[in-house]
Design a protein around this motif. Structure first.
Motif, mmCIF file in Angstrom:
data_model
loop_
_atom_site.group_PDB
_atom_site.id
_atom_site.type_symbol
_atom_site.label_atom_id
_atom_site.label_comp_id
_atom_site.label_asym_id
_atom_site.label_seq_id
_atom_site.Cartn_x
_atom_site.Cartn_y
_atom_site.Cartn_z
ATOM 1 N N PRO A 66 -4.989 2.223 -8.080
ATOM 2 C CA PRO A 66 -3.731 2.303 -8.800
ATOM 3 C C PRO A 66 -2.511 2.117 -7.897
ATOM 4 N N CYS A 67 -2.607 2.519 -6.621
ATOM 5 C CA CYS A 67 -1.475 2.413 -5.697
ATOM 6 C C CYS A 67 -1.583 1.121 -4.887
ATOM 7 N N ASP B 205 -15.961 11.257 1.463
ATOM 8 C CA ASP B 205 -16.184 9.911 0.937
ATOM 9 C C ASP B 205 -16.096 8.887 2.063
ATOM 10 N N ALA B 206 -16.576 7.675 1.760
ATOM 11 C CA ALA B 206 -16.654 6.602 2.757
ATOM 12 C C ALA B 206 -15.347 5.815 2.793
ATOM 13 N N TYR B 207 -14.807 5.625 4.006
ATOM 14 C CA TYR B 207 -13.563 4.871 4.201
ATOM 15 C C TYR B 207 -13.718 3.929 5.395
ATOM 16 N N LEU B 208 -12.921 2.866 5.368
ATOM 17 C CA LEU B 208 -12.792 1.971 6.514
ATOM 18 C C LEU B 208 -11.376 2.062 7.053
ATOM 19 N N LEU B 209 -11.228 2.164 8.378
ATOM 20 C CA LEU B 209 -9.907 2.145 9.006
ATOM 21 C C LEU B 209 -9.542 0.694 9.263
ATOM 22 N N VAL B 210 -8.446 0.251 8.640
ATOM 23 C CA VAL B 210 -8.084 -1.168 8.626
ATOM 24 C C VAL B 210 -6.620 -1.330 8.997
ATOM 25 N N SER B 211 -6.305 -2.421 9.706
ATOM 26 C CA SER B 211 -4.918 -2.792 9.981
ATOM 27 C C SER B 211 -4.797 -4.304 9.920
ATOM 28 N N VAL B 212 -3.569 -4.775 9.676
ATOM 29 C CA VAL B 212 -3.295 -6.207 9.744
ATOM 30 C C VAL B 212 -3.225 -6.602 11.218
ATOM 31 N N VAL B 213 -3.721 -7.800 11.540
ATOM 32 C CA VAL B 213 -3.765 -8.240 12.937
ATOM 33 C C VAL B 213 -2.391 -8.174 13.584
ATOM 34 N N ASP B 214 -1.342 -8.540 12.835
ATOM 35 C CA ASP B 214 0.017 -8.566 13.391
ATOM 36 C C ASP B 214 0.618 -7.169 13.543
ATOM 37 N N LYS B 215 0.021 -6.160 12.903
ATOM 38 C CA LYS B 215 0.549 -4.795 12.973
ATOM 39 C C LYS B 215 -0.593 -3.842 13.330
ATOM 40 N N GLU C 7 -6.529 3.828 5.651
ATOM 41 C CA GLU C 7 -7.873 4.191 5.210
ATOM 42 C C GLU C 7 -8.111 3.561 3.836
ATOM 43 N N ILE C 8 -9.109 2.694 3.732
ATOM 44 C CA ILE C 8 -9.433 2.055 2.459
ATOM 45 C C ILE C 8 -10.737 2.644 1.929
ATOM 46 N N PRO C 9 -10.733 3.210 0.699
ATOM 47 C CA PRO C 9 -11.967 3.765 0.136
ATOM 48 C C PRO C 9 -12.956 2.665 -0.214
ATOM 49 N N VAL C 10 -14.150 2.763 0.291
ATOM 50 C CA VAL C 10 -15.159 1.730 0.084
ATOM 51 C C VAL C 10 -15.629 1.691 -1.365
ATOM 52 N N ASN C 11 -15.719 2.844 -2.007
ATOM 53 C CA ASN C 11 -16.318 2.921 -3.341
ATOM 54 C C ASN C 11 -15.337 2.701 -4.482
ATOM 55 N N ARG C 12 -14.031 2.599 -4.199
ATOM 56 C CA ARG C 12 -13.068 2.464 -5.290
ATOM 57 C C ARG C 12 -12.151 1.247 -5.154
ATOM 58 N N VAL C 13 -12.251 0.519 -4.079
ATOM 59 C CA VAL C 13 -11.433 -0.680 -3.894
ATOM 60 C C VAL C 13 -12.361 -1.867 -3.678
ATOM 61 N N SER C 14 -12.122 -2.930 -4.435
ATOM 62 C CA SER C 14 -12.920 -4.150 -4.311
ATOM 63 C C SER C 14 -12.105 -5.192 -3.552
ATOM 64 N N MET C 15 -12.671 -5.720 -2.474
ATOM 65 C CA MET C 15 -12.010 -6.741 -1.673
ATOM 66 C C MET C 15 -13.084 -7.561 -0.969
ATOM 67 N N SER C 16 -12.880 -8.882 -0.894
ATOM 68 C CA SER C 16 -13.841 -9.762 -0.226
ATOM 69 C C SER C 16 -13.191 -10.404 0.991
ATOM 70 N N GLU D 123 -4.178 8.060 -6.089
ATOM 71 C CA GLU D 123 -4.298 8.418 -7.501
ATOM 72 C C GLU D 123 -5.512 7.694 -8.078
ATOM 73 N N ILE D 124 -6.384 8.424 -8.728
ATOM 74 C CA ILE D 124 -7.610 7.840 -9.257
ATOM 75 C C ILE D 124 -7.623 7.935 -10.777
ATOM 76 N N THR D 125 -8.380 7.049 -11.398
ATOM 77 C CA THR D 125 -8.489 7.056 -12.846
ATOM 78 C C THR D 125 -9.378 8.210 -13.298
ATOM 79 N N GLU D 126 -9.357 8.465 -14.596
ATOM 80 C CA GLU D 126 -10.186 9.552 -15.120
ATOM 81 C C GLU D 126 -11.664 9.248 -14.915
#
Length: 586
Positions: free
Chosen positions: A282-283, A477-487, A493-502, A524-527
């Motif tokens: 949601p965010c 819960d499972a998270y990945l620590l991620v940053s943009v190469v330029d920053k 922290e990106i949640p593995v089980n609630r965010v879809s990205m390829s 913020e998570i959905t119901e």
């Protein structure tokens, strides 16, 4: 129509015969001879068939979205599985206790020293290879003892699915409980939301069987595109399988966040290019740097703690949040409401006495039990039993020992556990707490309000606008620590089980500093996600027993006088369910 059915594991290349169609609003042309690589399949929607009633008798067919706000019970599949291999290839097993399907055989099965008798429930646990032969580790309960045994995947015989008394959301069913190439008959259990455009698809008080048929979506990559295309399985095109004659290395190799998380820790950090932007959170403001074509660094994977919190309000549109330990805001405690004396017993803590004020009157029918007036105050002590004699019959009932506060005096009071009165907590604690202090010193669940907002959070502090929050429990819960190469110093922290990205991996070397999240992100998570978190993050937690009812020998208690006092009830626990993992087939 797509002429081939692909298994998820088989990354195949196919040639299309000319077609033009829409991809999320963008026209996409698939000319004759275009090669694509099929990377996966997932369920796009579900077709539900059922027999109506009244004016709408006959077979009704409707499409249901995956987020349909209801729970279903499933009917055991009556079609047999003719080998262990068919079970293994159709219903993959998960790592949790929810991922162990159960079957029975109509005949005795003798396996070494173990004989599995007709109808005994066989739990399939895991698959392993021994000396080049695949076996399934199984379990059976015989004479109150669990026995483990292996059974070869090549074993032939009839197996039938066991009955399942749990309830599931539609998304759980289509992703985990519909075997590949099969349909599923279910029964509507109840609805958890009030979206009128969705919940009125079934007749009132509908109890009949519903047959669910999934419509699949093919996920693929094209030779000259660095993104993923999604093609519905009912698209009217013809394809030809050219896997054996195509160089699949010339295609983009997409990885999901789960794929990245399953890599070993030694492989981090790794650089990747985004080919499908993050969805499902949601965010979106938290990830506005993660655009298509951007290069990002996966620093490491973590199992991070979150505090599950819910907005307290009387309607069903309450918000739910996962609060990280890095949250810098301050909280003040807020009073809880207890509908019965039984809830008082559950809500009391060993750290501090529970002080409440009554909001409903109760006139005791027995002299040894205390009456209650609106405004009476009590200190809750402990639970005990009491022998009550009524018309010559003795009854043992559960009571709650309390101290009634009257000015400077304290009077012993016994309240029957079945009192359907009302109580509101009196808070004497005016201290401001950090999140970590609260979780260490106060027993869950409890109510709070943000008194000092977090100025380091992403955007506005969404918690500060909530009048009252209930902090329910801590989850991991499972998270990945991620940053943009330029920053590189701005880490998320990106949640593995609630965010879809390829993404596709990029062969670059980056220096790995000691990283930690640089910005607070209250998720913020959905119901639906809220219920999933509560079911699967703490599956072993048992719900409390039901409160006791008034004994049959006791006279009916008088009608209570009630008054309105601000406060709400504790958030209900979601139904416990068992989880299984399903690999989809077209």
């Amino acid at each position: 129509m797509l002429k081939h059915q692909w298994r998820f594991e088989e990354k195949q290349s196919v040639t299309f015969i000319s077609s033009v169609y829409e991809l999320f609003g963008n026209e996409c042309c698939l000319p004759t001879g275009e090669e694509i690589k099929v990377t996966g399949m997932k369920i796009h929607k579900v077709t539900a068939s059922f027999h109506g009633s009244g004016d709408n008798q006959g077979l009704q067919t409707i499409d249901l979205p995956l987020d349909f706000p209801g729970f279903f019970q499933i009917e055991a599949d009556t079609a047999p599985y003719l080998s262990v291999e068919e079970i293994v290839s159709t219903i993959p097993f998960g790592p949790t206790r929810f991922g162990h399907p159960c079957f029975y055989s109509p005949k005795d099965i003798k396996l070494g020293k173990i004989t599995v008798k007709t109808g005994e429930k066989i739990m399939f646990n895991s698959v392993e290879e021994v000396d080049g032969v695949l076996y399934v580790n199984c379990g059976v309960l015989q004479n109150t003892q669990n026995h483990s045994f292996p059974i070869a995947v090549s074993y032939k015989g009839e197996f039938y699915e066991c009955e399942d008394d749990q309830v599931y959301t539609l998304k759980e069913i289509v992703e985990r409980k519909i075997p590949r190439s099969r349909k599923r008959t279910v029964f509507l259990h109840n609805l958890v939301n009030t979206y009128e455009n969705v919940t009125k698809v079934f007749p009132d008080n509908f109890k009949g069987p519903i047959v669910l048929s999934p419509v699949y979506e093919v996920q693929a990559v094209m030779r000259f595109r660095k993104d993923i295309v999604h093609i519905l399985s009912d698209l009217d095109i013809e394809v030809k399988d050219v896997t054996e004659h195509c160089d699949v290395n010339c295609f983009v190799q997409p990885f999901s966040l789960l794929d990245i998380f399953e890599r070993t820790s030694k492989e981090f950090p790794m650089v990747a290019e985004i080919i499908e932007e993050p969805i499902g959170c949601p965010c979106q403001q938290a990830y506005n740097e993660f655009k298509h074509g951007s290069e990002i660094v996966f620093h490491r994977k973590v199992q991070a703690q979150r505090t599950l919190a819910s907005e307290i309000r009387s309607d069903s549109s309450k918000k739910h949040f996962l609060i990280p330990r890095s949250y810098k805001g301050k909280f003040k405690r807020r009073p809880r409401a207890f509908p019965t004396a039984y809830d008082l017993e559950i809500g009391k803590s060993t750290n501090e006495p529970l002080h409440v004020v009554a909001t409903k009157a109760y006139d005791s029918v027995h002299e040894r039990l205390s009456s209650i007036l609106v405004g009476d105050q009590f200190l809750v002590l402990q639970r005990q039993t009491l022998d009550i004699e009524n018309e010559g019959n003795k009854t043992v009932i559960d009571v709650l020992q309390c101290e009634k506060i009257g000015g400077n005096t304290y009077e012993k009071s016994l309240l029957p556990m079945y009192i359907e009165g009302g109580f509101v907590e009196v808070i004497h604690d005016k201290k401001q707490y950090s999140l970590s202090e609260l979780c260490k010193t106060i027993q869950f669940p409890f109510n709070v309000k943000v008194s000092v907002r977090d100025l380091n959070t992403v955007g506005e502090d969404v918690l500060a606008a909530i009048p009252c929050l209930q902090l329910e429990e801590e989850i991991t819960d499972a998270y990945l620590l991620v940053s943009v190469v330029d920053k590189p110093k701005e880490v998320w922290e990106i949640p593995v089980n609630r965010v879809s990205m390829s993404v596709q991996l990029v062969n670059k070397v980056v220096e790995e500093p000691a990283v930690s999240p640089s910005r607070t992100h209250v998720e913020e998570i959905t119901e639906e996600q809220y219920y999933m978190v509560r079911r699967y993050e703490n599956p072993a937690k048992q719900p409390p027993p039901r409160p006791p009812k008034m004994p049959m020998q006791m006279p009916t208690k008088p009608t209570c006088l009630s008054v309105s006092v601000p406060g709400v009830l504790n958030a209900p626990k979601p139904p416990k369910v068992r989880q299984t993992v399903l690999v989809c087939n077209g």
